[in-house]
Design a protein around this motif. Structure first.
Motif, short mmCIF file in Angstrom:
data_model
loop_
_atom_site.label_atom_id
_atom_site.label_comp_id
_atom_site.label_asym_id
_atom_site.label_seq_id
_atom_site.Cartn_x
_atom_site.Cartn_y
_atom_site.Cartn_z
N THR A 1 -25.08 15.27 20.74
CA THR A 1 -24.36 14.30 21.56
C THR A 1 -23.68 15.01 22.72
O THR A 1 -23.10 16.08 22.55
CB THR A 1 -23.27 13.58 20.72
OG1 THR A 1 -23.88 13.00 19.58
CG2 THR A 1 -22.57 12.51 21.53
N VAL A 2 -23.76 14.38 23.90
CA VAL A 2 -23.02 14.85 25.06
C VAL A 2 -21.90 13.85 25.31
O VAL A 2 -22.14 12.64 25.33
CB VAL A 2 -23.92 14.98 26.31
CG1 VAL A 2 -23.11 15.47 27.50
CG2 VAL A 2 -25.09 15.92 26.04
N LEU A 3 -20.70 14.36 25.48
CA LEU A 3 -19.52 13.54 25.71
C LEU A 3 -19.04 13.69 27.14
O LEU A 3 -19.27 14.72 27.78
CB LEU A 3 -18.39 13.96 24.76
CG LEU A 3 -18.73 14.03 23.28
CD1 LEU A 3 -17.60 14.70 22.51
CD2 LEU A 3 -19.00 12.64 22.75
N ALA A 4 -18.30 12.69 27.62
CA ALA A 4 -17.65 12.76 28.93
C ALA A 4 -16.47 11.80 28.90
O ALA A 4 -16.49 10.79 28.18
CB ALA A 4 -18.61 12.38 30.05
N THR A 5 -15.43 12.12 29.66
CA THR A 5 -14.28 11.23 29.78
C THR A 5 -13.94 11.03 31.25
O THR A 5 -14.24 11.88 32.09
CB THR A 5 -13.04 11.79 29.06
OG1 THR A 5 -12.70 13.06 29.60
CG2 THR A 5 -13.26 11.89 27.56
N THR A 6 -13.33 9.87 31.55
CA THR A 6 -12.86 9.59 32.90
C THR A 6 -11.51 8.88 32.82
O THR A 6 -11.18 8.28 31.79
CB THR A 6 -13.81 8.66 33.69
OG1 THR A 6 -13.74 7.34 33.17
CG2 THR A 6 -15.24 9.15 33.68
N GLU A 7 -10.78 8.96 33.90
CA GLU A 7 -9.57 8.16 34.00
C GLU A 7 -10.02 6.71 34.23
O GLU A 7 -11.05 6.48 34.86
CB GLU A 7 -8.71 8.66 35.15
CG GLU A 7 -8.17 10.06 34.88
CD GLU A 7 -7.35 10.61 36.03
OE1 GLU A 7 -7.23 9.95 37.08
OE2 GLU A 7 -6.82 11.72 35.86
N PRO A 8 -9.26 5.74 33.74
CA PRO A 8 -9.68 4.34 33.87
C PRO A 8 -9.98 3.90 35.30
O PRO A 8 -10.88 3.08 35.51
CB PRO A 8 -8.50 3.56 33.28
CG PRO A 8 -7.86 4.51 32.32
CD PRO A 8 -8.04 5.87 32.95
N GLY A 9 -9.30 4.43 36.28
CA GLY A 9 -9.52 4.02 37.66
C GLY A 9 -10.61 4.78 38.39
O GLY A 9 -10.89 4.51 39.56
N ASN A 10 -11.28 5.72 37.72
CA ASN A 10 -12.30 6.54 38.38
C ASN A 10 -13.66 5.85 38.29
O ASN A 10 -14.54 6.24 37.53
CB ASN A 10 -12.35 7.94 37.77
CG ASN A 10 -13.18 8.90 38.59
OD1 ASN A 10 -13.99 8.49 39.42
ND2 ASN A 10 -13.00 10.17 38.34
N HIS A 11 -13.81 4.81 39.10
CA HIS A 11 -15.03 3.99 39.06
C HIS A 11 -16.28 4.77 39.48
O HIS A 11 -17.36 4.53 38.95
CB HIS A 11 -14.85 2.74 39.91
CG HIS A 11 -13.65 1.93 39.49
ND1 HIS A 11 -13.58 1.29 38.28
CD2 HIS A 11 -12.48 1.69 40.12
CE1 HIS A 11 -12.41 0.68 38.17
NE2 HIS A 11 -11.71 0.91 39.27
N ALA A 12 -16.12 5.70 40.41
CA ALA A 12 -17.28 6.49 40.85
C ALA A 12 -17.83 7.33 39.70
O ALA A 12 -19.04 7.38 39.48
CB ALA A 12 -16.91 7.38 42.03
N SER A 13 -16.95 7.97 38.94
CA SER A 13 -17.40 8.78 37.81
C SER A 13 -17.99 7.91 36.71
O SER A 13 -19.00 8.26 36.09
CB SER A 13 -16.24 9.60 37.26
OG SER A 13 -16.69 10.49 36.27
N GLN A 14 -17.41 6.75 36.48
CA GLN A 14 -17.95 5.83 35.48
C GLN A 14 -19.35 5.38 35.87
O GLN A 14 -20.25 5.29 35.03
CB GLN A 14 -17.01 4.64 35.31
CG GLN A 14 -15.69 5.04 34.70
CD GLN A 14 -14.56 4.08 35.01
OE1 GLN A 14 -14.79 2.95 35.42
NE2 GLN A 14 -13.33 4.53 34.82
N ALA A 15 -19.56 5.14 37.16
CA ALA A 15 -20.90 4.73 37.64
C ALA A 15 -21.91 5.86 37.44
O ALA A 15 -23.06 5.61 37.06
CB ALA A 15 -20.83 4.33 39.11
N VAL A 16 -21.48 7.11 37.67
CA VAL A 16 -22.37 8.26 37.43
C VAL A 16 -22.80 8.26 35.97
O VAL A 16 -23.99 8.36 35.66
CB VAL A 16 -21.66 9.59 37.78
CG1 VAL A 16 -22.40 10.79 37.19
CG2 VAL A 16 -21.51 9.73 39.29
N LEU A 17 -21.85 8.16 35.07
CA LEU A 17 -22.16 8.20 33.64
C LEU A 17 -23.09 7.06 33.23
O LEU A 17 -24.04 7.27 32.48
CB LEU A 17 -20.87 8.17 32.81
CG LEU A 17 -19.97 9.40 33.00
CD1 LEU A 17 -18.64 9.20 32.30
CD2 LEU A 17 -20.66 10.67 32.53
N GLU A 18 -22.85 5.87 33.75
CA GLU A 18 -23.71 4.74 33.41
C GLU A 18 -25.12 4.93 33.96
O GLU A 18 -26.09 4.60 33.28
CB GLU A 18 -23.07 3.45 33.92
CG GLU A 18 -21.83 3.09 33.12
CD GLU A 18 -20.97 2.01 33.74
OE1 GLU A 18 -21.37 1.42 34.78
OE2 GLU A 18 -19.89 1.76 33.19
#
Length: 174
Positions: free
Chosen positions: A134-151
């Motif tokens: 498993t690969v894990l990652a975390t983001t701050e709730p307001g970091n929409h750019a990083s969340q889009a990368v992960l998705e």
């Protein structure tokens, strides 16, 4: 797209399309942690704050005696001209089948897909290793750019880790 892994002077080098990820050994990470270029040409002249922070983690794992080659910081480099556009890597070696990634782009490189490509290449390489499930990652709730990368890479949001949103990936979607 095929991921090519090679070694250059003891460094792991991952190449995929227009992207090259060059491992930064502890001595390189020490320079980056001090905000120095570490023999790289940076798109904005110096590494970004996130890359400096990641370099500090690599130095810390080295000093603690838990650094393992391949499981630290990589410079995100444009294959066409060798310019470093950011940093990406692992928060440390695998632990109980899991490894965590992070990434940072220089201001001038944002919005061009570099973080997505770097995260995808790191995950593809990591999930091919026998000690990673498993690969894990975390983001701050307001970091929409990083969340889009992960998705875009295929991560799925799981239970939050304190104040951070948590994501995990067990395979690279085709």
């Amino acid at each position: 797209m095929t991921l090519h892994a090679s070694r250059d002077g003891g460094r792991l080098v991952l190449t995929q399309g227009r992207l090259t990820l060059r491992e930064q050994l502890p001595e390189d990470a020490l320079q980056l942690a001090e905000g120095k270029p570490a023999a790289l040409v940076w798109i904005d002249g110096v590494p970004g704050d996130g890359t400096v922070g990641a370099a500090t983690m690599t130095v810390a794992t080295s000093r603690a005696g838990i650094y393992r080659p391949g499981w630290g910081l990589f410079a995100i480099v444009r294959s066409e001209d060798g310019t470093a556009v950011g940093g990406a890597g692992f928060h440390g070696p695998p632990d109980r089948g899991s490894v965590e990634i992070g990434y940072d782009l220089s201001e001038s490189a944002r919005g061009a897909g570099w973080a997505t490509e770097a995260a995808r290449a790191l995950c593809q390489w990591a999930l091919a290793q026998p000690d990673v499930l498993t690969v894990l990652a975390t983001t701050e709730p307001g970091n929409h750019a990083s969340q889009a990368v992960l998705e875009r890479v295929g991560f799925v949001r799981v239970a939050d880790r304190g104040e951070l949103w948590a994501y995990e990936l067990t395979s690279i979607p085709v």
